[in-house]
Design an enzyme around this catalytic site. Sequence first.
Site, mmCIF file in Angstrom:
data_model
loop_
_atom_site.group_PDB
_atom_site.id
_atom_site.type_symbol
_atom_site.label_atom_id
_atom_site.label_comp_id
_atom_site.label_asym_id
_atom_site.label_seq_id
_atom_site.Cartn_x
_atom_site.Cartn_y
_atom_site.Cartn_z
ATOM 1 N N GLU A 15 66.876 30.890 31.948
ATOM 2 C CA GLU A 15 66.578 30.643 33.359
ATOM 3 C C GLU A 15 67.730 31.076 34.254
ATOM 4 O OE1 GLU A 15 64.940 26.923 36.088
ATOM 5 O OE2 GLU A 15 65.974 26.495 34.202
ATOM 6 N N GLU A 47 57.921 20.042 33.027
ATOM 7 C CA GLU A 47 57.510 20.970 34.078
ATOM 8 C C GLU A 47 56.373 21.825 33.528
ATOM 9 O OE1 GLU A 47 59.636 23.805 37.442
ATOM 10 O OE2 GLU A 47 60.837 22.654 36.017
#
Length: 907
Positions: free
Chosen positions: A754, A468
């Site tokens: 996260e 990502e």
Amino acid sequence: MLTNLKTEYKTNPLGLGSTKPRLSWELQTDKYNIIQTAYQIQCAQTSDKLLAEENLLWNSGKIESDQSTHVEYNGKPLTSETTVFWRVRVWDNQGEEYNWSQSAFWSMGLLAPNDWKADWIESSIDENVSESTPCPFFRHQFSINSPVKDAKIYVTARGLYELSINGQKAGNEIFTPGWTSYQGRLQYQVFDVKNHIKQGENAIGAILGDGWYRGYLAWQGNKNTYGEKTALLAQLKITFDNGEIQTIVTNENWKSTTGPILKSDIYNGEKHDANLEMEGWNRTGFDNSKWKPVTIANYPKNNLVASEGSPVRVTETIKPVKLITTPKGEQVVDFGQNMVGVVRFKLKGNKGQNINLNHAEVLDKDGNFYRENIREADAEDVYTFKGDGIEEWSPRFTFHGFRYLRINDYQGSLSLNNFEGLVIHSDMEAIGSFECSDSLINQLQQNIQWGLRGNFLDVPTDCPQRDERLGWTGDAQVFASTAVFNMNTAPFYTKWMKDFPIDQKEDGSVPWVVPNIVEDGAGTGWSDGYGATGWSDAAIIIPWEVYQAYGDRRILENQYESMKAWEEYMIKHSGNSYIFNYGFHFGDWLAFAEYMSYHYNAPDYGYAGAYTAKDLIATAYFYYSTGLMQEIATILGKTDDAERYMSIRPKIKQAFQKEFITETGRITSNSQTAYTLALMFGLYNDNMTANAANRLAKDVKHFEHLTTGFLGTPLICQALSENGYPELAYKLLFNKRYPSWLYPITKGATTIWERWDCIKPDGSFQDAGMNSFNHYAYGAVGNWMYNNVAGLQKDAEQQGYKHFIVKPLIPEELSYAKAKLHTMYGEASVCWKKTENGLSLDVSIPPNTKATINIPYTNGEISLNGAELKTYENIEFIGENNGFYSVKAGSGKYQFKLEGSYQTIKQ
């Protein structure tokens, strides 16, 4: 004296693109209450002319002004490649005339496409562009027969490049030319290479890596996003002592081949076969007869722009702390810190033997190497030994997010001395610090800073380890107020924000990620990848944060049309209802118990209060951004826009209240995030604010923890402390149970996670599909810590800390807290300590600024620098109010001591 002369935030920068660069300086003096009253700037093309005041490009004369930051050059027009030396002197309010500063300089870049005489060149070697291929090497020789006065090389690439002259690397930057929206903006760099060049024969060499240009990017095996072939563009300008100029350019005379780098990919890593190394390939005398001629490529030059951001560099070297043999029998090196970068090793190996380096952030609960959360990224570097004694190597064109390194296929013995971690990120100036008496809170601050460093790698990425690593706008938006304190992020954000208008749609919709490479919504089926509230609002909020922190008006000017386009998009799609519920929104992403169903089924924690309606959030942000647009338009003198947005705001507020707030003040979603946003964005009427704050407080007391996600978390502590519940803000801060900021630290976190529970209480992991252990968004609490725990706050009315506020909220749990910030004017600092008989408060105010100091106070005597406070004539006494004794002071160092009592925040 005058120090820290900066041009566009940088010390002696090369290759500026702005023809009106801004100049800043700091006053350094031990005197109190110093305000600059006037300045004079002189600019010339040589330092000799500057000192002699001859043929000046600009002599401002004596300008009556206290401005010492962002003073715009206003001299003769600047042209490409010009070098400008400058100096400044000032006068202050106590009648002192300061001596001229030491001279500083900047150089201009190539300001027009036709300034480039070089050709784009490509390797003529056939490549299978569907996969990673060997890196092309380029070289060229040239002769020099006169003494060199100056030599600068202007260089860029389609892909990544490393350039050297006579075997010496140009500059210390890596991952050049950086990542931008290449179709509209491709940066070039400028390096001073005078000391690289010798009399006689010289050689230029360059290596190109795939990088973001044609490497794997995003998901689903996406490759060749911007093109299929890498290319090089370089232009070397040599000025001799006699004034003559020689220009060396990339053209048909260069040659190319491949070498030891068999592949380079940001996600998948690098493969290097030392047996294919070409000794001396970038020096003179090398036999390149088997190299092939290059191909001239017809790429445009009108998208070439000067570099504005902070260059990516190796900023630190980390020694490993432990060598582990896991239960599975694997050899693993623990670096003790989740970092971003690469590993450098020094090892012996037999010719043809491989060593495979695999990277991971964590070990599983059994102590084994864990890589599932990096998804499809290989994150593997492979080196093939040539068998020639101790060999030293580190990759050039990849980076990894990791704490642990697994060594495969190596047959020799290992020790910690064989390895070191090279920390890589955008080399922003570290300007802020925070510390207190609680070791877990200090670790939280360290985690915030490491998360910032690891994810600010030319663009603000969401994560550095998996497939990502994109410039997610929402993550960057919520973290911006914390980032601008810890690092000077102004150049970084200035560079990144210029890609927003390139990637915005014509209707003003802002993409989820910038540079945008997921226009189809990344295959999720949710959306086209544009227009998510809180994410798209980065177009407005981040420039505003830069303006507030550094007094940078130009970023507002540069981004205004982009901001306005997003604002008009919201206005259009809210229609006459003024409720913004159009399109896809992420909402309060990853709020407690909120897990995306496209990865897995949502677990039932029994906490319905964790959900906040997306149209509520979108309308709240619509109101907030419209208010910012009203202020920005006013600042920039855009009166019609300002009046229009001022007229719209009450309609949004009224619509929000009608749609989402009951007559009793309850918000329909009844969540912590809903109340937080409504309170912080001013969506309650004054007579209902206390009621709303009470409802938020009740919710926090009920759950005894956070239930907020990406959009609610940054603001919840401020919402509580501003509205009469600082004890609950501290309750959330000090909470060690999941979900909380400290829970990850109890699980060994060295960066921000996260999710609140990347590692669950039972030691198992969250779903590997989205479980980054280095993801800075929840670190946005840092801003509240600096403002309230230490008490160092911006004044929204005087940007750039021209005036700032000191107002600590003293909790029972801490014995001291302190914060330092190197502002555009100098160091501002606060340190409070509990004493046996009261409290001490030390404050440092830099010259040319003032501060309002709020001393926690209930009763007793306050002294200043050892004397009774009221004996100080140059202190403005504001008085006692709401548990504080307030004064206003000019520059200087102040030590306040309270012998008495003060309010302590108790949970």
